[in-house]
Design an enzyme around this catalytic site. Sequence first.
Site, PDB file in Angstrom:
ATOM      1  N   LYS A  24       0.844  -1.194   0.000  1.00  0.00           N
ATOM      2  CA  LYS A  24       0.000   0.000   0.000  1.00  0.00           C
ATOM      3  C   LYS A  24       0.882   1.248   0.000  1.00  0.00           C
ATOM      4  O   LYS A  24       1.968   1.254   0.549  1.00  0.00           O
ATOM      5  CB  LYS A  24      -0.891   0.000   1.240  1.00  0.00           C
ATOM      6  CG  LYS A  24      -1.958  -1.074   1.178  1.00  0.00           C
ATOM      7  CD  LYS A  24      -2.787  -1.091   2.450  1.00  0.00           C
ATOM      8  CE  LYS A  24      -4.000  -1.971   2.339  1.00  0.00           C
ATOM      9  NZ  LYS A  24      -3.757  -3.335   1.922  1.00  0.00           N
ATOM     10  N   HIS A  51      -4.047   1.778   4.674  1.00  0.00           N
ATOM     11  CA  HIS A  51      -3.437   3.030   4.228  1.00  0.00           C
ATOM     12  C   HIS A  51      -3.293   4.035   5.370  1.00  0.00           C
ATOM     13  O   HIS A  51      -2.313   4.762   5.434  1.00  0.00           O
ATOM     14  CB  HIS A  51      -4.256   3.654   3.082  1.00  0.00           C
ATOM     15  CG  HIS A  51      -4.153   2.886   1.813  1.00  0.00           C
ATOM     16  ND1 HIS A  51      -5.023   1.869   1.489  1.00  0.00           N
ATOM     17  CD2 HIS A  51      -3.276   2.970   0.775  1.00  0.00           C
ATOM     18  CE1 HIS A  51      -4.688   1.365   0.309  1.00  0.00           C
ATOM     19  NE2 HIS A  51      -3.639   2.021  -0.152  1.00  0.00           N
ATOM     20  N   SER A  92      -7.336   3.415  -2.127  1.00  0.00           N
ATOM     21  CA  SER A  92      -7.461   3.269  -0.683  1.00  0.00           C
ATOM     22  C   SER A  92      -8.931   3.372  -0.303  1.00  0.00           C
ATOM     23  O   SER A  92      -9.632   4.260  -0.772  1.00  0.00           O
ATOM     24  CB  SER A  92      -6.675   4.389   0.014  1.00  0.00           C
ATOM     25  OG  SER A  92      -7.133   4.571   1.328  1.00  0.00           O
TER      26      SER A  92
END
Length: 123
Positions: A24, A51, A92
């Site tokens: 991520k 995230h 995200s």
Amino acid sequence: FKTVVAAALAKIPDVEIDADGTFKYILVRVKVKDGSLGKDIVRGTKSAQYHNHIFDKISPEMEALGLECECLGGGKIEHNSQDKKMRVFGESTAFGKADHSVSAEKLKPVFSGYEITWADDKK
């Protein structure tokens, strides 16, 4: 005071990501409190389950320097250092999709010699 903050801003690396793997990432705007100076930075790590874990780590670091952070979105980076390839994609859940073209442009000078691509698909 402004020159101190500007110097602090200049010292912040544009990119800090893991050396390999798929992980991520978030695109963050770091700026002085009055909004006169700022820049976008890319942060990504495999250690972040979500995230917001990346943002929660970065925000206090920037505040300690007298700067504000705003997450512009996130996604994933697929980093293959052996083949010198990087792919920026996804989004995200918490922050929405980052502008992957901006993130890719940030990565290019740091990873010169890499083939860096981006896509707005989710996979």
